[in-house]
Write a protein that holds these residues in place. Structure first.
Motif, PDB file in Angstrom:
ATOM      1  N   LYS A  79       4.584  -9.793  -4.682  1.00 20.88           N
ATOM      2  CA  LYS A  79       3.461 -10.190  -3.816  1.00 20.88           C
ATOM      3  C   LYS A  79       3.806  -9.951  -2.347  1.00 20.88           C
ATOM      4  CE  LYS A  79       0.899 -14.260  -2.301  1.00 20.88           C
ATOM      5  NZ  LYS A  79       0.754 -15.714  -2.426  1.00 20.88           N
ATOM      6  N   ASP A  80       5.038 -10.284  -1.978  1.00 22.00           N
ATOM      7  CA  ASP A  80       5.441 -10.073  -0.585  1.00 22.00           C
ATOM      8  C   ASP A  80       5.538  -8.584  -0.259  1.00 22.00           C
ATOM      9  OD1 ASP A  80       5.523 -12.793  -0.127  1.00 22.00           O
ATOM     10  OD2 ASP A  80       7.577 -12.954  -0.861  1.00 22.00           O
ATOM     11  N   LEU A  81       5.918  -7.788  -1.265  1.00 19.97           N
ATOM     12  CA  LEU A  81       5.917  -6.336  -1.057  1.00 19.97           C
ATOM     13  C   LEU A  81       4.505  -5.842  -0.753  1.00 19.97           C
ATOM     14  CD1 LEU A  81       8.279  -4.821  -3.779  1.00 19.97           C
ATOM     15  CD2 LEU A  81       8.308  -4.262  -1.342  1.00 19.97           C
ATOM     16  N   LEU A  82       3.544  -6.294  -1.558  1.00 18.56           N
ATOM     17  CA  LEU A  82       2.156  -5.874  -1.328  1.00 18.56           C
ATOM     18  C   LEU A  82       1.666  -6.337   0.041  1.00 18.56           C
ATOM     19  CD1 LEU A  82       0.427  -6.538  -4.788  1.00 18.56           C
ATOM     20  CD2 LEU A  82       0.747  -4.319  -3.673  1.00 18.56           C
ATOM     21  N   LEU A  83       2.022  -7.567   0.392  1.00 12.91           N
ATOM     22  CA  LEU A  83       1.603  -8.077   1.704  1.00 12.91           C
ATOM     23  C   LEU A  83       2.259  -7.297   2.836  1.00 12.91           C
ATOM     24  CD1 LEU A  83       1.582 -11.972   1.283  1.00 12.91           C
ATOM     25  CD2 LEU A  83      -0.300 -10.569   2.173  1.00 12.91           C
ATOM     26  N   ALA A  84       3.553  -7.018   2.673  1.00 15.91           N
ATOM     27  CA  ALA A  84       4.271  -6.305   3.733  1.00 15.91           C
ATOM     28  C   ALA A  84       3.711  -4.895   3.898  1.00 15.91           C
ATOM     29  CB  ALA A  84       5.764  -6.257   3.402  1.00 15.91           C
ATOM     30  N   VAL A  85       3.546  -4.192   2.779  1.00 21.22           N
ATOM     31  CA  VAL A  85       3.020  -2.829   2.838  1.00 21.22           C
ATOM     32  C   VAL A  85       1.638  -2.830   3.494  1.00 21.22           C
ATOM     33  CG1 VAL A  85       2.093  -1.004   1.376  1.00 21.22           C
ATOM     34  CG2 VAL A  85       4.367  -1.919   0.919  1.00 21.22           C
ATOM     35  N   SER A  86       0.835  -3.831   3.148  1.00 19.11           N
ATOM     36  CA  SER A  86      -0.539  -3.886   3.647  1.00 19.11           C
ATOM     37  C   SER A  86      -0.614  -4.224   5.135  1.00 19.11           C
ATOM     38  CB  SER A  86      -1.342  -4.920   2.850  1.00 19.11           C
ATOM     39  OG  SER A  86      -1.374  -4.569   1.481  1.00 19.11           O
ATOM     40  N   TYR A 111      -2.054   5.911   6.938  1.00 19.90           N
ATOM     41  CA  TYR A 111      -2.011   6.910   5.856  1.00 19.90           C
ATOM     42  C   TYR A 111      -3.201   6.734   4.922  1.00 19.90           C
ATOM     43  CZ  TYR A 111      -0.194   9.856   2.108  1.00 19.90           C
ATOM     44  OH  TYR A 111      -0.046  10.827   1.151  1.00 19.90           O
ATOM     45  N   LEU A 112      -3.502   5.481   4.570  1.00 18.91           N
ATOM     46  CA  LEU A 112      -4.670   5.233   3.726  1.00 18.91           C
ATOM     47  C   LEU A 112      -5.837   4.668   4.554  1.00 18.91           C
ATOM     48  CD1 LEU A 112      -3.191   4.252   0.248  1.00 18.91           C
ATOM     49  CD2 LEU A 112      -4.012   6.445   1.077  1.00 18.91           C
ATOM     50  N   THR A 113      -5.791   4.907   5.820  1.00 20.80           N
ATOM     51  CA  THR A 113      -6.949   4.922   6.731  1.00 20.80           C
ATOM     52  C   THR A 113      -7.727   3.615   6.892  1.00 20.80           C
ATOM     53  OG1 THR A 113      -8.489   5.798   5.057  1.00 20.80           O
ATOM     54  CG2 THR A 113      -7.282   7.415   6.361  1.00 20.80           C
ATOM     55  N   PHE A 114      -7.093   2.449   6.640  1.00 22.34           N
ATOM     56  CA  PHE A 114      -7.839   1.215   6.938  1.00 22.34           C
ATOM     57  C   PHE A 114      -7.490   0.681   8.329  1.00 22.34           C
ATOM     58  CE2 PHE A 114      -4.725  -2.245   6.111  1.00 22.34           C
ATOM     59  CZ  PHE A 114      -3.736  -1.540   5.443  1.00 22.34           C
ATOM     60  N   LEU A 115      -6.460   1.230   8.950  1.00 20.80           N
ATOM     61  CA  LEU A 115      -6.205   0.890  10.343  1.00 20.80           C
ATOM     62  C   LEU A 115      -7.447   1.276  11.145  1.00 20.80           C
ATOM     63  CD1 LEU A 115      -4.313   0.158  12.737  1.00 20.80           C
ATOM     64  CD2 LEU A 115      -3.499   2.519  12.671  1.00 20.80           C
ATOM     65  N   ASP A 116      -7.974   0.312  11.877  1.00 19.44           N
ATOM     66  CA  ASP A 116      -9.185   0.522  12.695  1.00 19.44           C
ATOM     67  C   ASP A 116     -10.482   0.625  11.887  1.00 19.44           C
ATOM     68  OD1 ASP A 116      -7.840   0.374  15.120  1.00 19.44           O
ATOM     69  OD2 ASP A 116      -7.399   2.528  15.120  1.00 19.44           O
ATOM     70  N   SER A 117     -10.430   0.369  10.582  1.00 13.80           N
ATOM     71  CA  SER A 117     -11.682   0.268   9.830  1.00 13.80           C
ATOM     72  C   SER A 117     -12.378  -1.024  10.250  1.00 13.80           C
ATOM     73  CB  SER A 117     -11.411   0.245   8.325  1.00 13.80           C
ATOM     74  OG  SER A 117     -12.623   0.086   7.612  1.00 13.80           O
ATOM     75  N   VAL A 118     -13.683  -0.949  10.446  1.00  8.31           N
ATOM     76  CA  VAL A 118     -14.413  -2.146  10.899  1.00  8.31           C
ATOM     77  C   VAL A 118     -15.554  -2.452   9.935  1.00  8.31           C
ATOM     78  CG1 VAL A 118     -13.798  -1.873  13.316  1.00  8.31           C
ATOM     79  CG2 VAL A 118     -15.862  -0.776  12.428  1.00  8.31           C
ATOM     80  N   LYS A 119     -16.049  -3.673  10.039  1.00  7.86           N
ATOM     81  CA  LYS A 119     -17.127  -4.138   9.175  1.00  7.86           C
ATOM     82  C   LYS A 119     -18.362  -3.239   9.323  1.00  7.86           C
ATOM     83  CE  LYS A 119     -18.549  -7.457  12.696  1.00  7.86           C
ATOM     84  NZ  LYS A 119     -18.540  -8.880  13.059  1.00  7.86           N
ATOM     85  N   TYR A 132      -8.073   2.495   1.165  1.00  7.62           N
ATOM     86  CA  TYR A 132      -6.987   1.613   0.729  1.00  7.62           C
ATOM     87  C   TYR A 132      -7.476   0.601  -0.305  1.00  7.62           C
ATOM     88  CZ  TYR A 132      -2.749  -1.239   1.020  1.00  7.62           C
ATOM     89  OH  TYR A 132      -1.587  -1.928   0.721  1.00  7.62           O
ATOM     90  N   ALA A 133      -8.722   0.172  -0.135  1.00  9.55           N
ATOM     91  CA  ALA A 133      -9.307  -0.788  -1.081  1.00  9.55           C
ATOM     92  C   ALA A 133      -9.198  -0.264  -2.503  1.00  9.55           C
ATOM     93  CB  ALA A 133     -10.765  -1.049  -0.724  1.00  9.55           C
ATOM     94  N   GLN A 156     -17.100   0.079  -8.945  1.00  9.79           N
ATOM     95  CA  GLN A 156     -17.275   0.447  -7.539  1.00  9.79           C
ATOM     96  C   GLN A 156     -17.608  -0.775  -6.668  1.00  9.79           C
ATOM     97  OE1 GLN A 156     -16.545   3.122  -6.028  1.00  9.79           O
ATOM     98  NE2 GLN A 156     -17.526   2.818  -4.040  1.00  9.79           N
ATOM     99  N   THR A 157     -18.304  -1.749  -7.255  1.00 11.14           N
ATOM    100  CA  THR A 157     -18.617  -2.969  -6.493  1.00 11.14           C
ATOM    101  C   THR A 157     -17.342  -3.667  -6.032  1.00 11.14           C
ATOM    102  OG1 THR A 157     -20.334  -3.198  -8.151  1.00 11.14           O
ATOM    103  CG2 THR A 157     -20.138  -4.969  -6.547  1.00 11.14           C
ATOM    104  N   ASP A 158     -16.324  -3.651  -6.887  1.00 13.75           N
ATOM    105  CA  ASP A 158     -15.051  -4.265  -6.496  1.00 13.75           C
ATOM    106  C   ASP A 158     -14.438  -3.515  -5.313  1.00 13.75           C
ATOM    107  OD1 ASP A 158     -14.855  -6.296  -8.605  1.00 13.75           O
ATOM    108  OD2 ASP A 158     -14.664  -4.595  -9.963  1.00 13.75           O
ATOM    109  N   VAL A 159     -14.560  -2.179  -5.351  1.00 11.29           N
ATOM    110  CA  VAL A 159     -14.014  -1.373  -4.250  1.00 11.29           C
ATOM    111  C   VAL A 159     -14.744  -1.707  -2.948  1.00 11.29           C
ATOM    112  CG1 VAL A 159     -13.632   0.965  -3.386  1.00 11.29           C
ATOM    113  CG2 VAL A 159     -13.328   0.480  -5.829  1.00 11.29           C
TER     114      VAL A 159
END
Lengths: 672, 476
Positions: free
Chosen positions: A286-293, A301-309, A322-323, A359-362
């Motif tokens: 879990k901490d690995l997933l949190l750290a990576v995220s 790399y997976l482009t959620f940096l600066d993704s906005v609502k 990334y989702a 897709q709804t989950d994504v």
């Protein structure tokens, strides 16, 4: 699960729609008891208490019926003992353990337990024991569990056994490494304990970020070569070899490619990312997933940096990248799995596996990954904001409710709380334990673990809630990892990763660049060219799907026809086998950047007794863990003995030819 | 293996099986068909698949140009729309205008393809993608059973796999290879039937024919330690060859491990390929291929051109060949405005140069190249990029193409941000109106595959009306 994350996940429903499409998923309002049932199935958090609560909540006494058969039985061999562990059966008051020396029995009771573990010390080393157990309570006994087997060891491993352990747990090793493992009082168990105790960045080894800074090269903060050198340095020279082996497996799983990261300080970003993987390699998944995220490297790399609502005015929506991939690749996969790693099949169509998410989950998960920005306050050095956790910016974060995998993350939480809740949902998913466990087994031990092996490791993943030390231990000490079966079964084995072959050469023959020598480490470079090098190189994957996939079976081969997966064959083709064989021949004779291997330990064997037999025998142990057949060794010897070793050049030629033959023969290339 | 009573009966059975989407016993079937089909091939033909890996952004590849649709495009993509003025030079003027009045322009980076379109050597396929059954509307999609939809829509690996195999992940043959199966026996050496300078390829893997991998720069790479003495020792050279190529058996005293024997077969093919092809590759005759880097398309297509030039060499004698080249980084969730143009430029410059080279070799009417990708992308932007979609736009190029035309219908774009179009399943993910099966069957028909056999090679083709199975973009 702690209290705060309980509060965040305020609604839990049954498994989501599995029709693999973007239709609205019907959402039933949950009852509290459903939460307990779901959590029981997921078997992650507070297993026994929730399970018992669910039984009690039904109104009947927990002892009204005999318990169900215990699941997840594992048997771990030690010196003169076998340790058993299993998952609690609902309502059980005691367990009866039985043993046999064949898998079919007859089984004889050897003890009882009231907890979920048992150590059998009345064993003979070298005998394979088979165990079953049943749970009981006042109403009676359960059916028997599945069988688990283990062979207790005599103290001390043989050289060949030790070399085989190091092939799985490290990158092979030099004679001194083999001897050190043999000297362990309790074999691999105490070796693992020792490795786990080595701190991150042991003396003489800087972290990746610190190494870039220490080399005082401004350019390395933003180029791709500096961090690549830093990683080679660690993989080849750091004494915490188990952590490095796990690190390589983690970079295979959580893929980034430095060159594809569109950050000014991408070198610093990837260095920080690697440091985070290392720091958590022996922590919790879990901490690995949190750290990576949180890393800017993955964020970009997976482009959620600066993704906005979503913006109702401009019509833009949150980035889904990334989702999707954190679910598909980093945690639960696309099809529902049983604990043993096999797929759950659509009852209406045997050709269709049940989908894990829709897709709804994504779309909902994409809302979680909004508002993440570089931390502008991190400015201790050039590129520091790329080498610090991203922070969540409230103006860009989507605070609305998110429905992910049938669970609701409440509206109004902060970005950090929401991320934590989303990862808690992934950790609770019944897929994560088999999905991740099987891939780690494939990376370290064998391409086709039995369902039993997968379920034993997955059960440890579940019972420890993702503790990496426990998972690694379960993989490397499983009876299957050390079994003779893997050595002789024509369908068993794994093609050694090309990168592992290279690191093995470098560690065995002590490529002795000083850890601080940035110029030397830069000479290794990118080895991913398939027709001239290895076809694979850390941080150079063509995309997030890595160089090869865990389910790959090369078509039109006996492997495929027998249903055997062989991931590394995804990069094995007419061009790449030539590339590897040419690369390794040149490497063996010329080393890297003009620095040859240190062959001092084997040089005296080149013509010992007037032939090459001793040399071949030693290389067979060091490089191939004794897995090259006598027939092949004889063929090699008669050819090698024609090389005149009376000159230094001739002696070198025999040594180089012997090592090249060994490192190219399929009997070495397939690790068993 | 048992042989079917008659070929006709067998095909009937195969068609019935594929209609129910249970995998037919293709190995048996195609092996039987291949021999008869191969005998009839007397001319040379090649298919060249250009794979844009990652899901090319189709809306910034073929951009709506008429005022109404451009306005919708610009509204959905406020920060990533290509300016209309930049599109004017690459506006496409098809021989037959679309009935709805829609106009399209190529991305500016695709300008090198414009002369091919105008010259009738390039066709544009509108809204093509993975389908099992026709899905006529978003409402039909919402109620379609899972078995009627390609599994894991919008997922890279799954859709990339389905695009090549016409079946879910786990399928181990692709339609390029299945087409090639039928002709491999007519080639002088079947090893040189399906060739990739881009590594292993599901597309090129048939039931009997597999991918032969070459280097985009080096062609067929010789194994030094087998073709020359190993550190001066010819004895060691001989043992190296024996150890790395031998198919062991359990009785020769060593193990008959399947991983080892599989590896040894790859080494054997590598040696054979380098021996025959390595000696035959001529240089390209034109210099239109731009400077090459490690894996870009121009390097790969340049190598494909050299292999085609060697088609009649001794030991090759190829009558039918299928190639795959590929380039990555098309997954433009971010920065599509800066990332995609160089990628498209590589596609356009390389495909145009390749066509020029085919002209120089005199085989421009015998070689057809075409683009594919994982999927299309959302019309709706995620800020500075777009997300995974479904239907997309693709090109076919060559002298045998009925060019200068659009094929199929563009999807109706959503009238407003709040209202989806009839084929829109969310954020401008459009249900394809032409299937990959139809795309492949049209190419296969040109290649010489009979209509009946196409139904076996393309398992979903039977679900589409007989009159629509050939999309018409290839000359007869």
């Amino acid at each position: 699960m702690n209290a705060s994350s309980n509060a965040m996940i305020d609604s839990i429903t049954s498994t989501p729609s599995t029709e693999g499409r973007d239709a609205a998923t019907p959402v039933a309002e949950p009852a509290k008891s459903q939460m307990a049932v779901y959590s029981y199935n997921a078997a992650i958090a507070a297993l026994s208490s929730l399970a018992l609560a669910a039984c009690g909540g039904g109104g009947g006494s927990p002892s009204a019926a005999a318990p169900s058969a215990p699941g997840g039985l594992s048997a771990t061999a030690g010196v003169a003992q076998v340790t058993l562990a299993w998952m609690a059966s609902m309502g059980a008051t005691s367990y009866t353990i039985s043993r046999a020396t064949t898998s079919a029995g007859p089984f004889t009771a050897v003890g009882t337990a009231t907890s979920t573990s048992f150590t059998d010390r009345s064993v003979t080393n070298g005998t394979e024991y088979y165990y079953i157990l049943s749970a009981s309570n006042a109403a009676g006994a359960s059916a028997n569990s599945a069988v688990a087997a283990a062979t207790p060891m005599a103290a001390g491993l043989s050289r060949v056994q030790a070399a085989r352990v190091l092939a799985q747990a490290a990158f092979g090793g030099a004679a001194t490494d083999i001897q050190a493992l043999q000297n362990q009082p309790n074999g691999i168990q105490s070796w693992l304990t020792q490795q786990f105790a080595i701190p991150v960045n042991p003396p003489g080894q800087l972290s990746n970020v610190a190494w870039l800074q220490a080399n005082n090269l401004i350019s390395v903060m933003f180029d791709t070569a500096g961090v690549q050198s830093s990683l080679w340095r660690k993989l080849i020279s750091s004494p915490d070899v188990l952590r490095q082996r796990v690190m390589l497996a983690l970079t295979d799983l959580f893929v980034v490619n430095t060159g594809a990261i569109q950050l000014t300080y991408r070198g610093a970003a990837v260095a920080y990312y690697l440091d985070q993987l290392e720091a958590n390699a022996f922590g919790n998944f879990k901490d690995l997933l949190l750290a990576v995220s949180h890393t800017p490297a993955m964020g970009q790399y997976l482009t959620f940096l600066d993704s906005v609502k979503a913006n109702p005015v401009t019509g833009t929506s949150p980035d889904e990248n990334y989702a999707r991939e954190i679910m598909q690749l980093f945690s639960i996969g696309v099809v529902q799995l049983n604990l043993d790693g096999t797929a759950k099949i659509n009852p209406n169509d045997p050709n269709v596996a049940l989908a894990t998410y829709v897709q709804t989950d994504v779309l909902n998960m994409a809302k979680v990954f909004t508002g993440w920005k570089l931390d502008a306050t991190a400015n201790a050095f050039l590129g520091a904001s790329a080498a610090a956790d991203m922070v969540n910016n409230t103006s860009g974060f989507d605070t609305t409710e998110k429905l992910v995998l049938g669970q609701t993350i409440a509206a109004g939480l902060s970005g950090e709380q929401t991320l934590e809740a989303a990862i808690a949902i992934l950790m609770q998913h019944s897929n994560i334990a088999p999905f991740i466990s099987r891939q780690f087994i494939q990376r370290l031990v064998t391409s086709n673990p039995t369902p039993g092996y997968v379920s034993r490791v997955a059960a440890v993943f579940q019972s420890t809630q993702g503790d990496m030390k426990s998972i690694i231990t379960a993989i490397l000490t499983d009876s299957e990892a050390a079994s003779g079966q893997l050595l002789t079964d024509p369908q068993a084995g794994k093609l050694r990763e090309p990168v592992v072959r290279f690191i093995q050469w470098a560690r065995t023959f002590q490529l002795n660049f000083a850890p601080s020598d940035a110029t030397a480490w830069a000479k290794i470079g990118d080895l991913s060219n398939p027709s001239t090098k290895l076809g694979e190189s850390p941080l150079q994957s063509p995309n997030v799907f890595f160089f090869f996939q865990p389910g790959y079976a090369p078509p039109q081969t006996a492997l495929h026809d027998n249903g055997i997966t062989a991931p590394e064959f995804g990069i094995t083709n007419e061009s790449s086998v030539a590339g590897y064989m040419n690369f390794i021949k040149n490497l063996i004779a010329n080393g890297i950047g003009g620095v040859p291997g240190n062959y001092g330990a084997v040089q005296p064997l080149v013509n010992q007794g007037g032939n090459s037999a001793a040399l071949l025998a030693e290389l067979n142990v060091l490089i191939a863990a004794g897995q090259i057949s006598g027939t092949s060794l004889n063929m090699m010897q008669s050819a090698l003995d024609t090389i005149d070793t009376s000159t230094a050049a001739g002696a070198n030629n025999r040594l180089y030819a012997a090592l090249t033959l060994i490192m190219c023969t399929p009997e070495y290339l397939v690790q068993k | 293996m048992t042989k079917p009573a008659s070929r006709r009966e067998f095909l009937k059975m195969a068609a019935a099986l594929s209609a129910t989407r249970f995998a037919p016993p293709l190995a048996l079937n195609l092996a039987a068909l291949g021999e008869s089909a191969a005998a009839t091939a007397t001319d040379y033909k090649a298919l060249v698949c250009v794979f844009m890996i990652g899901g090319n952004d189709n809306f910034n590849t073929l951009v709506p140009y008429d005022a109404a649709n451009y306005a919708i495009y610009a509204q959905q993509r406020p920060a990533i729309a290509t300016a209309m003025s930049a599109l004017t030079p690459t506006l496409l003027t098809p021989a037959t205008a679309l009935a709805g009045g829609e106009q399209f322009a190529l991305a500016p980076a695709l300008a090198p393809l414009l002369p091919l379109f105008n010259g009738g050597q390039m066709a544009v396929l509108l809204n093509i993608g993975t389908l099992i059954d026709p899905i006529p509307s978003a409402a039909a999609y919402a109620s379609a059973p899972a078995t009627s939809l390609p599994p894991q829509l919008f997922s890279h690996l799954d859709q990339r796999s389905f695009y090549q195999a016409e079946g879910p992940i786990g399928n181990t043959s692709g339609w390029g290879g299945r087409i090639a199966d039928m002709f491999a026996a007519g080639n002088g050496n079947s090893l040189f039937t399906c060739i990739s300078p881009n590594g292993e390829s599901l597309f090129l893997t048939g039931l009997n024919t597999g991918t032969y991998s070459i280097s985009p720069t080096g062609g067929a790479i010789p194994i030094q330690s087998i073709v020359s003495p190993l550190f001066g020792s010819s004895s060691c050279q001989g043992v190296m060859k024996s150890l790395t190529t031998a198919q062991r058996t359990a009785t020769d005293g060593s193990l008959a491990n399947l991983f080892e024997s599989t590896y040894a077969k790859v080494v054997s093919r590598s040696l054979l390929g380098a021996q025959v092809l390595g000696a035959s590759l001529p240089a390209t005759t034109v210099t239109a291929f731009p400077a090459t880097t490690k894996t870009n398309l121009s390097a790969q297509l340049s190598m494909v051109a050299r292999v085609i030039a060697a088609r009649n060499a001794s030991g090759i004698g190829a009558m039918r060949q299928v190639f795959l080249v590929g380039a990555g980084n098309f997954d433009t969730h971010n920065a599509v405005v800066t990332t995609q143009p160089p990628l498209l430029s590589d596609v356009a410059v390389s495909m145009a140069a390749f066509h020029t080279e085919m002209n120089a070799l005199g085989v421009q009417n015998n070689v057809t190249s075409f683009t594919v990708s994982d999927f299309g992308r959302t019309l709706n932007s995620d800020g500075d990029g777009s997300d995974h979609g479904w239907g997309s736009v693709h090109f076919a190029v060559g002298g045998a193409v009925n060019g200068a035309n659009f094929y199929g219908m563009p999807p109706v774009l959503p009238p407003s941000l709040a209202t989806a179009g009839p084929l829109d399943v969310g954020r401008g993910r459009f249900i394809p109106t032409m299937a990959v099966d139809q795309f492949g069957a049209t190419l296969g028909s040109w290649f010489g595959v009979s209509d009946t056999d196409l139904l076996t090679i393309f398992p979903n083709l039977v679900n589409f009306n007989a009159g629509t199975r050939n999309l018409g973009f290839m000359k007869a």
